[in-house]
Design a protein around this motif. Structure first.
Motif, PDB file in Angstrom:
ATOM      1  N   VAL A  24      12.348   8.404   4.019  1.00 33.57           N
ATOM      2  CA  VAL A  24      12.726   7.107   4.602  1.00 33.57           C
ATOM      3  C   VAL A  24      11.527   6.169   4.656  1.00 33.57           C
ATOM      4  N   CYS A  25      10.367   6.693   5.075  1.00 30.78           N
ATOM      5  CA  CYS A  25       9.154   5.870   5.145  1.00 30.78           C
ATOM      6  C   CYS A  25       8.744   5.385   3.760  1.00 30.78           C
ATOM      7  N   PHE A  26       8.843   6.269   2.786  1.00 28.63           N
ATOM      8  CA  PHE A  26       8.481   5.890   1.415  1.00 28.63           C
ATOM      9  C   PHE A  26       9.381   4.765   0.906  1.00 28.63           C
ATOM     10  N   LEU A  27      10.691   4.917   1.090  1.00 24.21           N
ATOM     11  CA  LEU A  27      11.628   3.905   0.604  1.00 24.21           C
ATOM     12  C   LEU A  27      11.448   2.587   1.356  1.00 24.21           C
ATOM     13  N   ALA A  28      11.221   2.678   2.666  1.00 23.85           N
ATOM     14  CA  ALA A  28      11.034   1.466   3.468  1.00 23.85           C
ATOM     15  C   ALA A  28       9.791   0.708   3.019  1.00 23.85           C
ATOM     16  N   PHE A  29       8.696   1.429   2.788  1.00 19.61           N
ATOM     17  CA  PHE A  29       7.467   0.771   2.345  1.00 19.61           C
ATOM     18  C   PHE A  29       7.586   0.277   0.915  1.00 19.61           C
ATOM     19  N   LEU A  30       8.366   0.973   0.093  1.00 12.92           N
ATOM     20  CA  LEU A  30       8.586   0.505  -1.283  1.00 12.92           C
ATOM     21  C   LEU A  30       9.302  -0.835  -1.268  1.00 12.92           C
ATOM     22  N   ILE A  31      10.345  -0.945  -0.459  1.00 12.42           N
ATOM     23  CA  ILE A  31      11.094  -2.203  -0.352  1.00 12.42           C
ATOM     24  C   ILE A  31      10.202  -3.297   0.234  1.00 12.42           C
ATOM     25  N   LEU A  32       9.445  -2.950   1.291  1.00 17.66           N
ATOM     26  CA  LEU A  32       8.551  -3.927   1.912  1.00 17.66           C
ATOM     27  C   LEU A  32       7.479  -4.395   0.935  1.00 17.66           C
ATOM     28  N   SER A  33       6.944  -3.462   0.155  1.00 17.08           N
ATOM     29  CA  SER A  33       5.895  -3.833  -0.804  1.00 17.08           C
ATOM     30  C   SER A  33       6.439  -4.754  -1.890  1.00 17.08           C
ATOM     31  N   LEU A  34       7.697  -4.541  -2.296  1.00 13.36           N
ATOM     32  CA  LEU A  34       8.317  -5.413  -3.296  1.00 13.36           C
ATOM     33  C   LEU A  34       8.533  -6.810  -2.730  1.00 13.36           C
ATOM     34  N   ILE A  35       8.950  -6.880  -1.461  1.00 11.82           N
ATOM     35  CA  ILE A  35       9.169  -8.183  -0.827  1.00 11.82           C
ATOM     36  C   ILE A  35       7.860  -8.960  -0.723  1.00 11.82           C
ATOM     37  N   ILE A  36       6.788  -8.261  -0.324  1.00 12.69           N
ATOM     38  CA  ILE A  36       5.484  -8.914  -0.191  1.00 12.69           C
ATOM     39  C   ILE A  36       4.932  -9.297  -1.549  1.00 12.69           C
ATOM     40  N   ALA A  37       5.216  -8.470  -2.564  1.00  8.93           N
ATOM     41  CA  ALA A  37       4.647  -8.703  -3.893  1.00  8.93           C
ATOM     42  C   ALA A  37       5.197  -9.954  -4.564  1.00  8.93           C
ATOM     43  N   VAL A  38       6.424 -10.346  -4.213  1.00 10.40           N
ATOM     44  CA  VAL A  38       7.043 -11.506  -4.881  1.00 10.40           C
ATOM     45  C   VAL A  38       6.216 -12.775  -4.698  1.00 10.40           C
ATOM     46  N   PRO A  39       5.868 -13.173  -3.460  1.00  6.19           N
ATOM     47  CA  PRO A  39       5.046 -14.391  -3.327  1.00  6.19           C
ATOM     48  C   PRO A  39       3.597 -14.203  -3.776  1.00  6.19           C
ATOM     49  N   VAL A  40       3.110 -12.962  -3.760  1.00  5.12           N
ATOM     50  CA  VAL A  40       1.714 -12.716  -4.120  1.00  5.12           C
ATOM     51  C   VAL A  40       1.520 -12.685  -5.629  1.00  5.12           C
ATOM     52  N   PHE A  41       2.366 -11.938  -6.325  1.00  4.70           N
ATOM     53  CA  PHE A  41       2.198 -11.757  -7.768  1.00  4.70           C
ATOM     54  C   PHE A  41       3.189 -12.557  -8.606  1.00  4.70           C
ATOM     55  N   GLY A  42       4.238 -13.078  -7.970  1.00  5.79           N
ATOM     56  CA  GLY A  42       5.243 -13.826  -8.699  1.00  5.79           C
ATOM     57  C   GLY A  42       6.458 -12.975  -9.013  1.00  5.79           C
ATOM     58  N   PHE A  43       7.616 -13.605  -9.034  1.00 12.15           N
ATOM     59  CA  PHE A  43       8.868 -12.883  -9.257  1.00 12.15           C
ATOM     60  C   PHE A  43       8.914 -12.258 -10.638  1.00 12.15           C
ATOM     61  N   ASP A  44       8.392 -12.971 -11.637  1.00 12.57           N
ATOM     62  CA  ASP A  44       8.419 -12.442 -13.008  1.00 12.57           C
ATOM     63  C   ASP A  44       7.590 -11.164 -13.127  1.00 12.57           C
ATOM     64  N   SER A  45       6.470 -11.105 -12.405  1.00 11.92           N
ATOM     65  CA  SER A  45       5.612  -9.914 -12.460  1.00 11.92           C
ATOM     66  C   SER A  45       6.318  -8.696 -11.881  1.00 11.92           C
ATOM     67  N   ILE A  46       7.132  -8.923 -10.866  1.00  7.30           N
ATOM     68  CA  ILE A  46       7.853  -7.813 -10.243  1.00  7.30           C
ATOM     69  C   ILE A  46       8.995  -7.345 -11.126  1.00  7.30           C
TER      70      ILE A  46
END
Length: 312
Positions: A24-46
């Motif tokens: 559960v922690c792994f999946l939660a952090f995976l989703i959170l990391s993807l959400i944070i990554a969008v504004p940081v790296f750009g949607f296309d990069s994700i």
């Protein structure tokens, strides 16, 4: 009342519940990391996450290092903190973070990790020669391909020539794993299997096997298992989580620093394989390992973990 119910769980249900919390922690952090990554790296990069084919692209490496760092927190650091709270209520006590150790043990662990290198490299060399029967050739090829891919990723991560790059690698490859993997494997999993088997040695070696298997690098399985066992004995014989954390950090930090020095031409290539083909060096290294572990055990005899602390 709901929280205290976890404190009377038997070992096997604890193991299953621990696996659930980790997932559960792994999946939660995976989703959170993807959400944070969008504004940081750009949607296309994700949408086009980097692969092993992008390792020569600096921007791709930054994205991969970001997810590696987040994964270490979500998979290894957060779960043992949650489990320790649920299983005992006192996180520091459950994970042996509240116990000190004799001062000279700190220095002995430093010496231990330096002199372990020849024996670890020797076992790694033997492990790399693993050959499966011909009818398992496809499995062996898959294992070797997985090993090569992991080696390529590690080499790309460690291929830095600047001090800031070295500092981040020490944080990502040495500091985070030393904290998270020790809290999880030695603090939680080793304790569960010790309770299950009613034996410290079984608990240490089973958790060491799982620790090595977690890396999914089959041709480095034996040396990582040995390291995991050493960290397990450091915990039991000192009674303090800080010693295995120190040993784990030093082991990884030495490798990271050695690669940094090689990349900058300060030392020659191959230094990280010292002792890999020498029976003489490996034997001396093993004797020193045994002697230092004995001294650490004797020095911390009053602090060692006794059965009554585990088999409640």
């Amino acid at each position: 009342m709901a929280i205290t119910a976890f404190r009377g769980m038997k070992p096997f249900p604890q193991l299953l519940f621990s696996a659930f919390v980790i997932l559960v922690c792994f999946l939660a952090f995976l989703i959170l990391s993807l959400i944070i990554a969008v504004p940081v790296f750009g949607f296309d990069s994700i949408l086009s996450l980097p692969t092993l084919g992008d390792l020569e692209n600096p921007e791709s490496l930054i994205v991969l290092k970001y997810f590696q760092t987040v994964q270490a927190i979500g998979l290894f650091i957060l779960p043992p903190l949650i489990l320790a709270y649920l299983y005992q209520g006192n996180i520091s006590k459950y994970l042996y973070l509240n116990k000190s150790f004799q001062g000279s043990s700190f220095l002995m662990v430093i010496v231990l990790m330096v002199f372990m290198m020849p024996f670890i490299n020797f076992t790694a060399e033997l492990n790399s020669r693993l050959s499966l029967p011909s009818w398992l050739s496809d499995v062996e090829q898959w294992m070797r391909n997985s090993e090569d891919e992991a080696a390529r990723l590690t080499e790309a991560f460690l291929n830095v020539k600047t001090i800031p790059g070295l500092a981040f690698n020490l944080f990502m490859v040495a500091f985070l794993p030393a904290i998270g993997e020790e809290l999880l494997f030695r603090g939680v999993i080793q304790k569960i299997f010790t309770r299950m088997t009613r034996n410290h040695h079984w608990g240490i070696w089973i958790s060491a096997i799982l620790f090595s298997a977690m890396h999914v690098q089959f041709f480095g399985f034996i040396p990582r298992m040995v390291l995991g066992a050493v960290f397990g004995y450091l915990l039991v014989w000192s009674g303090s989580m800080w010693l295995p954390m120190l040993g784990h950090f030093l082991n990884n930090a030495i490798a990271v620093t050695a690669m940094f020095l090689v990349n900058n031409g300060t030392i020659g290539e191959g230094v990280e394989d010292y002792g890999s083909t020498s029976y003489y060096a490996a034997t001396i290294s093993l004797v020193i390992i045994a002697a230092l572990l004995y001294l650490i055990k004797r020095e911390n005899a009053d602090n060692k973990i006794v059965a009554s602390e585990i088999l409640y």
